[in-house]
Design a protein around this motif. Structure first.
Motif, PDB file in Angstrom:
ATOM      1  N   PRO A   7      -2.856  -9.152  -5.761  1.00 46.16           N
ATOM      2  CA  PRO A   7      -3.435  -8.597  -4.542  1.00 46.16           C
ATOM      3  C   PRO A   7      -3.712  -7.109  -4.705  1.00 46.16           C
ATOM      4  CG  PRO A   7      -1.080  -9.046  -4.268  1.00 46.16           C
ATOM      5  CD  PRO A   7      -1.494  -9.653  -5.573  1.00 46.16           C
ATOM      6  N   THR A   8      -4.817  -6.648  -4.119  1.00 45.35           N
ATOM      7  CA  THR A   8      -5.187  -5.238  -4.200  1.00 45.35           C
ATOM      8  C   THR A   8      -4.368  -4.452  -3.188  1.00 45.35           C
ATOM      9  OG1 THR A   8      -7.422  -5.889  -4.767  1.00 45.35           O
ATOM     10  CG2 THR A   8      -7.107  -3.615  -4.058  1.00 45.35           C
ATOM     11  N   PRO A   9      -3.678  -3.372  -3.611  1.00 47.58           N
ATOM     12  CA  PRO A   9      -2.931  -2.565  -2.644  1.00 47.58           C
ATOM     13  C   PRO A   9      -3.831  -2.043  -1.538  1.00 47.58           C
ATOM     14  CG  PRO A   9      -2.375  -1.940  -4.905  1.00 47.58           C
ATOM     15  CD  PRO A   9      -3.541  -2.885  -4.980  1.00 47.58           C
ATOM     16  N   VAL A  10      -3.266  -1.944  -0.333  1.00 47.32           N
ATOM     17  CA  VAL A  10      -4.038  -1.508   0.822  1.00 47.32           C
ATOM     18  C   VAL A  10      -4.653  -0.138   0.585  1.00 47.32           C
ATOM     19  CG1 VAL A  10      -3.865  -0.858   3.257  1.00 47.32           C
ATOM     20  CG2 VAL A  10      -2.693  -2.881   2.426  1.00 47.32           C
ATOM     21  N   TYR A  61       4.154  -0.514  -5.953  1.00 52.38           N
ATOM     22  CA  TYR A  61       2.702  -0.334  -5.901  1.00 52.38           C
ATOM     23  C   TYR A  61       2.222   0.695  -6.922  1.00 52.38           C
ATOM     24  CZ  TYR A  61       2.402  -3.034  -1.563  1.00 52.38           C
ATOM     25  OH  TYR A  61       2.441  -4.036  -0.635  1.00 52.38           O
ATOM     26  N   LYS A  62       3.110   1.577  -7.335  1.00 50.06           N
ATOM     27  CA  LYS A  62       2.743   2.618  -8.294  1.00 50.06           C
ATOM     28  C   LYS A  62       3.096   2.238  -9.723  1.00 50.06           C
ATOM     29  CE  LYS A  62       3.526   6.318  -4.914  1.00 50.06           C
ATOM     30  NZ  LYS A  62       4.294   7.554  -4.623  1.00 50.06           N
ATOM     31  N   GLN A  63       3.618   1.029  -9.936  1.00 41.47           N
ATOM     32  CA  GLN A  63       4.069   0.606 -11.256  1.00 41.47           C
ATOM     33  C   GLN A  63       3.244  -0.566 -11.763  1.00 41.47           C
ATOM     34  OE1 GLN A  63       8.196   0.028  -9.909  1.00 41.47           O
ATOM     35  NE2 GLN A  63       8.809   1.680 -11.269  1.00 41.47           N
ATOM     36  N   ASP A  64       3.123  -0.659 -13.065  1.00 36.83           N
ATOM     37  CA  ASP A  64       2.309  -1.674 -13.730  1.00 36.83           C
ATOM     38  C   ASP A  64       3.228  -2.653 -14.449  1.00 36.83           C
ATOM     39  OD1 ASP A  64       0.622  -3.187 -15.330  1.00 36.83           O
ATOM     40  OD2 ASP A  64      -0.612  -1.493 -15.942  1.00 36.83           O
ATOM     41  N   ALA A  65       3.335  -3.862 -13.908  1.00 40.37           N
ATOM     42  CA  ALA A  65       4.242  -4.848 -14.491  1.00 40.37           C
ATOM     43  C   ALA A  65       3.806  -5.279 -15.890  1.00 40.37           C
ATOM     44  CB  ALA A  65       4.346  -6.066 -13.576  1.00 40.37           C
ATOM     45  N   LEU A  66       2.505  -5.432 -16.101  1.00 36.62           N
ATOM     46  CA  LEU A  66       2.028  -5.831 -17.429  1.00 36.62           C
ATOM     47  C   LEU A  66       2.336  -4.772 -18.482  1.00 36.62           C
ATOM     48  CD1 LEU A  66      -1.425  -7.569 -16.839  1.00 36.62           C
ATOM     49  CD2 LEU A  66       0.603  -8.564 -17.904  1.00 36.62           C
ATOM     50  N   ALA A 129       9.000  -7.144  -6.603  1.00 35.05           N
ATOM     51  CA  ALA A 129       9.841  -7.207  -5.408  1.00 35.05           C
ATOM     52  C   ALA A 129       9.653  -5.971  -4.540  1.00 35.05           C
ATOM     53  CB  ALA A 129      11.309  -7.353  -5.802  1.00 35.05           C
ATOM     54  N   ARG A 130       9.328  -4.833  -5.164  1.00 34.47           N
ATOM     55  CA  ARG A 130       9.188  -3.584  -4.403  1.00 34.47           C
ATOM     56  C   ARG A 130       7.756  -3.410  -3.889  1.00 34.47           C
ATOM     57  NH1 ARG A 130      13.513  -0.127  -4.522  1.00 34.47           N
ATOM     58  NH2 ARG A 130      15.219  -0.763  -5.895  1.00 34.47           N
ATOM     59  N   ARG A 131       7.268  -4.487  -3.303  1.00 29.05           N
ATOM     60  CA  ARG A 131       5.988  -4.494  -2.599  1.00 29.05           C
ATOM     61  C   ARG A 131       6.157  -5.410  -1.389  1.00 29.05           C
ATOM     62  NH1 ARG A 131       1.633  -5.261  -7.661  1.00 29.05           N
ATOM     63  NH2 ARG A 131       2.505  -3.585  -8.963  1.00 29.05           N
ATOM     64  N   LEU A 132       5.267  -5.311  -0.420  1.00 32.60           N
ATOM     65  CA  LEU A 132       5.301  -6.261   0.685  1.00 32.60           C
ATOM     66  C   LEU A 132       4.937  -7.638   0.139  1.00 32.60           C
ATOM     67  CD1 LEU A 132       3.589  -4.051   3.394  1.00 32.60           C
ATOM     68  CD2 LEU A 132       5.975  -4.801   3.373  1.00 32.60           C
ATOM     69  N   GLN A 133       5.768  -8.633   0.449  1.00 31.83           N
ATOM     70  CA  GLN A 133       5.661  -9.903  -0.247  1.00 31.83           C
ATOM     71  C   GLN A 133       5.966 -11.078   0.667  1.00 31.83           C
ATOM     72  OE1 GLN A 133       4.514 -10.626  -3.006  1.00 31.83           O
ATOM     73  NE2 GLN A 133       5.051  -9.211  -4.642  1.00 31.83           N
ATOM     74  N   THR A 134       5.568 -12.265   0.236  1.00 33.91           N
ATOM     75  CA  THR A 134       6.221 -13.509   0.603  1.00 33.91           C
ATOM     76  C   THR A 134       6.995 -13.952  -0.639  1.00 33.91           C
ATOM     77  OG1 THR A 134       4.441 -14.975  -0.134  1.00 33.91           O
ATOM     78  CG2 THR A 134       4.322 -14.152   2.144  1.00 33.91           C
TER      79      THR A 134
END
Length: 203
Positions: A7-10, A61-66, A129-134
């Protein structure tokens, strides 16, 4: 292999990101709407604290998991069995009520020809996890990222969490645990492999 779509951050969709002062003013508005006085001594510093806390809660939102999976290692032993991390603690926030949910993630992958540092897997869990999630989306994002980032032959995820929005409002069920799964690659195709994963997780 399926291409990862996140998902694209707001903030990427908005004309601009609100300032820290605007964020704090929004908190004051919510306090006043709730029926209290944001200027009273006990609440005077709350908007500042809430803005600071949101920076921690949603730093994913400021971090890149890949990027966390970019450095892998060739395994000279030729290990190609399941690598499983049990009980990775996480805390996230529900995108419907911005209420916390927390629990444990159990994550396994089947290496192709390379392995990754174990802490990187825990970091991937934490970033999403440190993003708005389901919880459903969180499970999917972790699994798909590991499959793509590691070129893994298979990925298995089980997450169990308790949701504050279910415990403190609405039906007010405090002892309900929500469990989600995602199996990719060989884990999806091979029921015996899935059973091994579940047996180790439940041991």
């Amino acid at each position: 292999m399926k291409k990862l779509t996140l998902p694209t951050p707001v903030t990427a969709l908005s004309p601009r990101r609100p300032s820290r002062a605007e964020a704090e003013e929004a908190v004051r508005t919510l306090i006043a709407w709730s029926g209290d006085n944001p200027a009273r001594p006990g609440l005077e510093k709350t908007p500042e604290r809430v803005a600071e806390a949101f920076g921690e809660y949603f730093k994913g939102y400021k971090q890149d998991a890949l990027a966390e999976l970019a450095q892998t290692f060739e395994d000279p032993s030729g290990y190609n069995e399941m690598v499983l991390l049990k009980d990775i603690a996480f805390e996230s926030h529900c995108e419907h009520h911005i209420a916390p949910f927390f629990g444990s993630a159990h994550v396994a992958y089947l290496p192709s020809d390379r392995i990754v540092g174990l802490s990187k897997i825990a970091r991937v869990v934490d970033i999403f996890a440190r993003r708005l999630q389901t919880q459903e989306s969180l499970t999917e994002q972790i699994a798909t990222t590991l499959e793509e980032g590691l070129q893994a032959r298979g990925v298995a995820i089980m997450m169990s969490a308790r949701h504050h929005c279910m415990a403190a409002r609405g039906v007010q069920q405090r002892d309900v645990a929500t469990v989600t799964f995602r199996f990719l690659g060989e884990f999806e195709r091979n029921s015996a492999l899935r059973d091994r994963f579940m047996a180790v997780v439940r041991d």
